[in-house]
Motif scaffolding. Structure first.
Motif, PDB file in Angstrom:
ATOM      1  N   HIS A  26      14.739 -47.087  11.730  1.00  0.00           N
ATOM      2  CA  HIS A  26      13.340 -47.516  11.746  1.00  0.00           C
ATOM      3  C   HIS A  26      12.518 -46.673  12.718  1.00  0.00           C
ATOM      4  N   GLN A  27      13.152 -46.174  13.778  1.00  0.00           N
ATOM      5  CA  GLN A  27      12.447 -45.289  14.696  1.00  0.00           C
ATOM      6  C   GLN A  27      12.178 -43.937  14.049  1.00  0.00           C
ATOM      7  N   VAL A  36      11.045 -32.946  16.566  1.00  0.00           N
ATOM      8  CA  VAL A  36      12.190 -32.080  16.318  1.00  0.00           C
ATOM      9  C   VAL A  36      13.464 -32.619  16.960  1.00  0.00           C
ATOM     10  N   GLY A  37      13.341 -33.317  18.070  1.00  0.00           N
ATOM     11  CA  GLY A  37      14.527 -33.856  18.724  1.00  0.00           C
ATOM     12  C   GLY A  37      15.041 -35.134  18.101  1.00  0.00           C
ATOM     13  N   ALA A  38      14.189 -35.843  17.350  1.00  0.00           N
ATOM     14  CA  ALA A  38      14.585 -37.131  16.766  1.00  0.00           C
ATOM     15  C   ALA A  38      15.086 -37.000  15.342  1.00  0.00           C
ATOM     16  N   THR A  39      14.367 -36.214  14.534  1.00  0.00           N
ATOM     17  CA  THR A  39      14.711 -36.110  13.110  1.00  0.00           C
ATOM     18  C   THR A  39      14.802 -34.673  12.621  1.00  0.00           C
ATOM     19  N   PHE A  51      13.013 -39.332   5.047  1.00  0.00           N
ATOM     20  CA  PHE A  51      12.160 -38.149   4.976  1.00  0.00           C
ATOM     21  C   PHE A  51      11.287 -38.127   3.731  1.00  0.00           C
ATOM     22  N   TRP A  52      11.377 -39.197   2.944  1.00  0.00           N
ATOM     23  CA  TRP A  52      10.432 -39.429   1.850  1.00  0.00           C
ATOM     24  C   TRP A  52       9.520 -40.608   2.179  1.00  0.00           C
ATOM     25  N   ALA A  53      10.117 -41.717   2.554  1.00  0.00           N
ATOM     26  CA  ALA A  53       9.329 -42.927   2.796  1.00  0.00           C
ATOM     27  C   ALA A  53       8.380 -42.756   3.979  1.00  0.00           C
TER      28      ALA A  53
END
Length: 284
Positions: free
Chosen positions: A158-159, A204-207, A232-234
């Protein structure tokens, strides 16, 4: 009968020269953008090299056995700069009107700036461009796993979803402002590039910073690894929709009454009598 006639009009619009040309621009532009940007995640000199511009080997080590290796870049700032500069390069190369991002095309359709079927066609071109760039880099390096968007360890889904939505929201807001405000030639791609860099600084550090479903889809498709791919779509889709509504209803209101929205909707999707006659006269 009406539905059949409407479908024929839609197909006529989709297969028009202008629509197909824009589809090609979206494909080429996205492929250029992602080929340049993803390469920084996959290709760099061997660690035993001096790291200088001449790429010469150290005398004590002898010649290198491999010139390129697949590895993550040493400095995350490199990723930030390359993604921002590469999207500006691609937009300037093929034309500043390209979207290069399915989330942007969706926002344009939602705000009645683009017909829905054209938006879908542009998205297909962007996704194909993402797959083409990932396939090219797979052939060069043998592995594109480091270029995949993945939720980092310790980051909850969720984050990651929220981060993707927020960085896409700010990107779409900037795109819409640049589409409405007169700017010098070349300014729009540069501003969008800065916004992409900002998104990478944040996420960049999270996803790995998706912000663009085509960017995430390409490496995932060629590796057949879709773990947590829905994030990465929703996330970008939600961010794009919120940005579209926020821009047109609150920040820069376009419609004072529901009748104004309905009138613009009809102007976009319903051809005038003269246009209908001109199109229908060409149908067999």
């Amino acid at each position: 009968m009406f539905v059949f006639r409407f479908l024929r009009l839609v197909l006529r619009d989709v297969f028009s020269q202008s629509c197909l040309h824009q589809f090609l621009l979206e494909f080429v532009g996205t492929a250029l953008f992602l080929s340049a940007s993803l390469s920084t995640l996959l290709i760099r000199g061997d660690k035993r090299s001096t790291g200088g511009l001449t790429n010469q080997t150290r005398p004590s080590e002898g010649p290198l056995t491999s010139g390129l290796v697949t590895s993550s870049p040493v400095c995350p700032l490199q990723v930030v700069l390359v993604f921002g500069l590469s999207v500006s390069m691609a937009a300037l190369s093929v034309g500043g009107a390209v979207h290069l991002n399915p989330a942007v095309s969706l926002a344009m359709a939602l705000t009645l700036r683009l017909r829905l079927w054209r938006a879908v066609l542009y998205m297909v071109g962007q996704l194909l461009g993402g797959v083409a760039s990932a396939a090219l880099l797979l052939g060069l390096t043998g592995d594109v796993t480091p270029a995949m968007n993945q939720v980092s360890s310790g980051v909850r889904l969720h984050q990651a979803f929220t981060v993707e939505a927020l960085i896409t929201l700010q990107l779409v807001l900037v795109v819409m402002v640049t589409a409405e405000v007169p700017l010098p030639v070349g300014a729009t791609p540069l501003l969008v590039g800065l916004t992409v860099s900002l998104g990478h600084l944040v996420a960049v550090g999270a996803t790995g910073c998706g912000m663009n479903p085509a960017r995430s889809f390409g490496p995932a498709a060629v590796t057949l690894n879709f773990k947590d791919h829905w994030v990465f779509w929703a996330g970008p889709i939600l961010g794009a929709c919120v940005a579209a509504l926020l821009n047109d209803l609150l920040l820069r209101p376009r419609w004072r009454r529901p009748e104004d929205w309905w009138r613009e909707l009809k102007q976009l999707y319903v051809l005038t009598d003269k246009e209908q006659q001109g199109v229908l006269s060409q149908l067999p």
